[in-house]
Design a protein around this motif. Structure first.
Motif, PDB file in Angstrom:
ATOM      1  N   ALA A  24       0.889  -1.249  -0.064  1.00  0.00           N
ATOM      2  CA  ALA A  24       0.097   0.123  -0.153  1.00  0.00           C
ATOM      3  C   ALA A  24       0.910   1.395   0.045  1.00  0.00           C
ATOM      4  CB  ALA A  24      -0.786   0.043   1.254  1.00  0.00           C
ATOM      5  N   GLU A  25       2.095   1.131   0.169  1.00  0.00           N
ATOM      6  CA  GLU A  25       2.945   2.216   0.283  1.00  0.00           C
ATOM      7  C   GLU A  25       3.324   2.794  -0.983  1.00  0.00           C
ATOM      8  OE1 GLU A  25       7.730   2.818   1.771  1.00  0.00           O
ATOM      9  OE2 GLU A  25       6.967   0.952   0.915  1.00  0.00           O
ATOM     10  N   PRO A  26       3.163   4.134  -1.259  1.00  0.00           N
ATOM     11  CA  PRO A  26       3.288   4.987  -2.554  1.00  0.00           C
ATOM     12  C   PRO A  26       4.664   4.964  -2.933  1.00  0.00           C
ATOM     13  CG  PRO A  26       3.218   6.540  -0.516  1.00  0.00           C
ATOM     14  CD  PRO A  26       2.980   5.191   0.217  1.00  0.00           C
ATOM     15  N   SER A  40       1.887  20.938   3.874  1.00  0.00           N
ATOM     16  CA  SER A  40       2.652  20.015   4.489  1.00  0.00           C
ATOM     17  C   SER A  40       3.401  19.349   3.428  1.00  0.00           C
ATOM     18  CB  SER A  40       1.732  18.798   5.116  1.00  0.00           C
ATOM     19  OG  SER A  40       0.950  19.210   6.020  1.00  0.00           O
ATOM     20  N   HIS A  66       7.598  19.010   2.847  1.00  0.00           N
ATOM     21  CA  HIS A  66       8.250  17.814   2.417  1.00  0.00           C
ATOM     22  C   HIS A  66       9.246  17.887   1.287  1.00  0.00           C
ATOM     23  CE1 HIS A  66       7.560  13.289   2.699  1.00  0.00           C
ATOM     24  NE2 HIS A  66       8.314  13.378   1.603  1.00  0.00           N
ATOM     25  N   PRO A  89       5.974  11.244  -1.475  1.00  0.00           N
ATOM     26  CA  PRO A  89       5.481  10.001  -1.734  1.00  0.00           C
ATOM     27  C   PRO A  89       4.009  10.127  -2.354  1.00  0.00           C
ATOM     28  CG  PRO A  89       5.269  11.064   0.627  1.00  0.00           C
ATOM     29  CD  PRO A  89       5.823  12.316  -0.148  1.00  0.00           C
ATOM     30  N   ARG A 122       0.944   8.097  -4.976  1.00  0.00           N
ATOM     31  CA  ARG A 122       0.100   6.783  -5.392  1.00  0.00           C
ATOM     32  C   ARG A 122       0.237   7.112  -6.990  1.00  0.00           C
ATOM     33  NH1 ARG A 122      -0.664   4.132  -1.494  1.00  0.00           N
ATOM     34  NH2 ARG A 122      -1.614   6.199  -0.710  1.00  0.00           N
ATOM     35  N   LYS A 127      -2.323  14.309   6.008  1.00  0.00           N
ATOM     36  CA  LYS A 127      -1.123  14.985   6.582  1.00  0.00           C
ATOM     37  C   LYS A 127      -1.271  15.656   8.046  1.00  0.00           C
ATOM     38  CE  LYS A 127       1.038  14.413   2.527  1.00  0.00           C
ATOM     39  NZ  LYS A 127       2.003  13.339   2.133  1.00  0.00           N
ATOM     40  N   GLN A 128      -2.437  15.967   8.123  1.00  0.00           N
ATOM     41  CA  GLN A 128      -2.721  16.678   9.288  1.00  0.00           C
ATOM     42  C   GLN A 128      -3.398  16.081  10.461  1.00  0.00           C
ATOM     43  OE1 GLN A 128      -1.733  20.061  10.238  1.00  0.00           O
ATOM     44  NE2 GLN A 128      -0.479  19.501   8.787  1.00  0.00           N
ATOM     45  N   ASP A 180      -7.302   5.342   1.922  1.00  0.00           N
ATOM     46  CA  ASP A 180      -6.309   4.237   1.453  1.00  0.00           C
ATOM     47  C   ASP A 180      -5.609   3.817   2.409  1.00  0.00           C
ATOM     48  OD1 ASP A 180      -3.525   5.490   1.424  1.00  0.00           O
ATOM     49  OD2 ASP A 180      -5.024   7.193   1.109  1.00  0.00           O
ATOM     50  N   ASP A 181      -4.903   2.721   2.449  1.00  0.00           N
ATOM     51  CA  ASP A 181      -4.587   1.866   3.468  1.00  0.00           C
ATOM     52  C   ASP A 181      -3.212   2.548   4.017  1.00  0.00           C
ATOM     53  OD1 ASP A 181      -6.278   0.084   3.277  1.00  0.00           O
ATOM     54  OD2 ASP A 181      -5.129  -1.284   1.935  1.00  0.00           O
ATOM     55  N   TYR A 182      -2.318   3.337   3.221  1.00  0.00           N
ATOM     56  CA  TYR A 182      -1.225   3.884   3.550  1.00  0.00           C
ATOM     57  C   TYR A 182      -1.395   4.875   4.508  1.00  0.00           C
ATOM     58  CZ  TYR A 182       3.443   5.872   3.570  1.00  0.00           C
ATOM     59  OH  TYR A 182       4.670   6.440   3.957  1.00  0.00           O
ATOM     60  N   THR A 183      -2.489   5.906   4.108  1.00  0.00           N
ATOM     61  CA  THR A 183      -2.800   6.810   5.197  1.00  0.00           C
ATOM     62  C   THR A 183      -3.668   6.438   6.183  1.00  0.00           C
ATOM     63  OG1 THR A 183      -3.462   8.248   3.021  1.00  0.00           O
ATOM     64  CG2 THR A 183      -4.455   8.986   5.086  1.00  0.00           C
ATOM     65  N   ASP A 235       5.390  12.234   7.840  1.00  0.00           N
ATOM     66  CA  ASP A 235       5.572  11.757   6.534  1.00  0.00           C
ATOM     67  C   ASP A 235       7.274  12.068   6.237  1.00  0.00           C
ATOM     68  OD1 ASP A 235       3.918  10.462   4.943  1.00  0.00           O
ATOM     69  OD2 ASP A 235       3.482  12.289   3.657  1.00  0.00           O
TER      70      ASP A 235
END
Lengths: 471, 199
Positions: A25-27, A152, A156, A164, A166, B107-108, B156-159, B169
């Protein structure tokens, strides 16, 4: 975005910038070639860096300008609004502390962030370009993958020069045929947004293709890509071609000599492969398009100028009908009123959508020898100091002032009214900008989005008009 | 970022589609250089109407916003997320979010929970018929509950993982600093720089 079939332009640029593929699931981690910074969305990002003790990784891939807050008159004086002034001063301090090139108010290279990047030749094909501003999609006109980010993400990118992400889905917007005289890039993109809706592009990179797109100048292509976000898209792109290379050649930051040849060779590969597949496709016949204007409070609520204010009763979808009712109430419009009969108080020519020299030339051609109608105020705000300078060299400023329009300094101005250039409650504008949201140009203000040609003709007649309507 | 696992609070029905970020916070409120104090600008134009939902009790204390489709369109301003959070919102429920807004929320630590429009309609009716109804949003099970109402939501799973762990992040990315160095070493030399390169 790796596949065995051919790849789209967007997929190629993505692949070339992948620092690291995400697992599960990682971007993916994407490298950013150019980071544009302005005063509104950056202060909290710089604060974050300071708090964490992090430097800016690549100040040499970062450039800042003052555009959103700056006044367009009396720029030699301190900014009158103390809060705006603090924000601009904060940017200046941050750029100095972190070693970032800044073009402040009054500087020869100052201007709207999306006008100066291309103008300096910093925006080039195949790059990844980001900015804390949704109209970053503008730079996609060069075949770059360019998209707006939040604060944010600004932090980054400052810290890591990566994001990061998707992979985006891809959508082809095919526009074929020949545009009729008086129909412009702005009309194309307003028609596209009306067709796919403000959410139609969500999650997608749009690639504009077809003979009508190929025949457009770089500035017109920028107008189209600029408004990709108004269809909800992450980005909009156009494959680079000879028009792109001719625009870039000899710009201050364009590659020189052998580097130029190497760059052009690489740029020629930036085309969607014949066997590539888009996740979605849309077709539009350029030959059927006419000047297009918005009647509502989102950029998808638009119609050809020859039509009338729509009747919400006739909209089948309940959510859309409700939205149309709210929009007409806010805009103070009656169903059935011909759009050509809508009278405006203000005409705004400018913004990152339509504030470049070709836009000013087109509007000046309509205004030459004519007068802005009584009771109508017209603001002409060049997208950058360079655009302003070029317009003055051609005498366009005299055409505008002789017609009764105001000739201003460069900035975002009335596109979003963060500076004193605002509509008053109840005032109505024809605006070459990109958003007709409630209150966008000033609390209670009402906005109709139009092309520069329609803006100029509207200024002369006082009601929404195209040059064809003029004597 | 504070970890988020589950939140319960008063639900606020916002029956509007295309709630763009200029509505969430108008541009004139974007001039602060901090991340706080933006609650005054939240829905500023609409809040000047006494009938607006956030001017009604008990919605005024709401922390779960239930909005129509295409929430957060338009400007990339993260101030929209700060304004919602500064006011006290922890969750926004909608059937469709604009991409940049959803990214900023993640992000927040503001949960952008995507539900079916039919479920949004049911929630609206429930919150309007029984003002003050509390809504529970469980990020672990990806469910929304209020009285007898239960529905799943997607994120989404990552978030979701980052929100559950409360992870930063930038720190995650800097774990891959070697990959970034390696990538930079193979970038074409003709790529533009904004400043004359120092050697």
């Amino acid at each position: 975005m790796t596949t065995t079939r051919g790849r789209t332009l967007a997929e190629k640029v993505w692949d070339e910038h992948t620092v690291r593929r995400g697992e599960g699931a990682e971007p993916d981690l994407l490298y950013i070639d150019l980071h544009l910074v302005h005063e509104v969305t950056s202060p909290q990002a710089f604060d974050g860096l300071r708090l964490a003790g992090r430097p800016v990784r690549r100040p040499d891939l970062t450039i800042a300008t003052e555009d959103h807050n700056v006044p367009t008159v009396d720029i030699e004086l301190p900014i009158a609004d103390p809060v705006s002034r603090t924000q601009v001063d904060t940017l200046r301090r941050n750029c100095k502390e972190f070693g970032i090139r800044l073009h402040p108010m009054g500087d020869a290279e100052q201007g709207i962030v999306h006008v100066i990047g291309p103008q300096l030749g910093l925006t080039q094909p195949g790059m990844t370009v980001v900015c804390g501003d949704s109209h970053t999609s503008t730079h996609g006109a060069f075949g770059a993958m360019a998209f707006g980010i939040g604060t944010s993400e600004v932090e980054h990118v400052l810290a890591t020069q990566t994001l990061p992400l998707r992979p985006f889905k891809t959508m082809a917007i095919n526009v074929d045929g020949r545009l009729r005289p008086g129909v412009t890039a702005k009309d194309i993109i307003l028609a596209v947004i009306a067709k796919i809706g403000t959410g139609g592009g969500q999650g997608y990179v749009l690639e504009y293709r077809g003979s009508a797109i190929e025949s457009l100048s770089m500035e017109a292509r920028m107008t189209i890509c600029n408004m990709s976000i108004e269809a909800g898209a992450r980005a909009g792109m156009i494959a680079p071609d000879e028009t792109t290379f001719a625009y870039l050649k000899d710009r201050p930051h364009a590659p020189q000599g052998a580097d130029w040849d190497a760059a052009v060779a690489a740029w020629r590969e930036l085309r969607t492969d014949a066997d590539a597949e888009f996740d979605a496709e849309v077709h539009l016949d350029a030959g059927t398009l006419t000047p297009f204007v918005t009647w509502g409070t989102n950029p998808g609520q638009g119609l050809p100028l020859a039509e009338s204010v729509p009747d919400p009763e006739r909209i089948a979808d309940e959510t859309e009908r409700f939205a149309a009712e709210k929009a007409l109430s806010y805009m103070d419009l009656e169903p059935g009123t011909p759009l050509r009969e809508i009278a405006v108080d203000t005409v705004f020519l400018g913004s990152c959508t339509n504030g470049r020299i070709e836009d000013l030339r087109a509007a000046a051609e309509v205004l030459r020898g004519r007068r802005v109608a009584d009771g109508v105020r017209m603001l002409v705000v060049p997208g950058s100091m360079r655009v302003r300078q070029a317009a003055e060299a051609e005498g366009l400023h005299e055409v505008f002032t002789e017609a009764g329009a105001e000739w201003r300094q460069a900035g975002c101005s009335m596109c979003l009214g963060m500076n004193p250039d605002q509509l008053k409650p109840g005032e109505r504008s024809a605006s070459t900008s990109n958003r007709n949201f409630e209150g966008r140009q000033g609390k209670g203000g009402r906005t109709h989005l139009v092309s520069p040609l329609v803006a100029a003709a509207t200024a002369v007649r006082g009601t929404l008009s195209s040059p064809e309507d003029l004597d | 970022m504070e970890p988020f696992t589950k939140h319960t609070g008063v639900g606020v029905p916002l029956r509007r589609s295309n709630v763009d970020t200029d509505q969430i916070i108008p541009a004139v409120y974007l001039k602060r250089v901090s991340r706080t104090g933006f609650e005054d600008g939240l829905f500023a134009a609409w809040r000047s109407d006494e009938h607006f939902v956030l001017n009604q009790q008990p919605y005024r204390q709401g922390s779960v916003l239930v909005a129509g489709p295409d929430f957060g369109t338009g400007s990339s301003r993260e101030h929209a997320v700060w304004a919602l959070m500064n006011y006290g919102f922890r969750v926004v429920i909608s059937s469709r979010f604009a991409d940049i807004f959803r990214g900023n929320a993640g992000k927040q630590g503001l949960v952008a929970a995507q539900c079916e429009q039919a479920d949004v309609e049911l929630l609206w009716k429930l919150l309007e018929n029984e003002p003050g109804t509390e809504v529970t949003v469980d990020l672990e099970t990806k469910t929304v509950r209020a009285k007898d109402f239960t529905a799943g939501f997607s994120i989404d799973d990552y978030t979701r993982w980052r929100l559950l762990e409360g992870l930063d992040d930038i720190a995650l990315t800097l774990r891959h600093a070697d990959d970034i160095d390696a990538f930079e070493a193979r970038r074409p030399s003709w790529k533009p720089v904004t400043t004359p390169q120092t050697t």
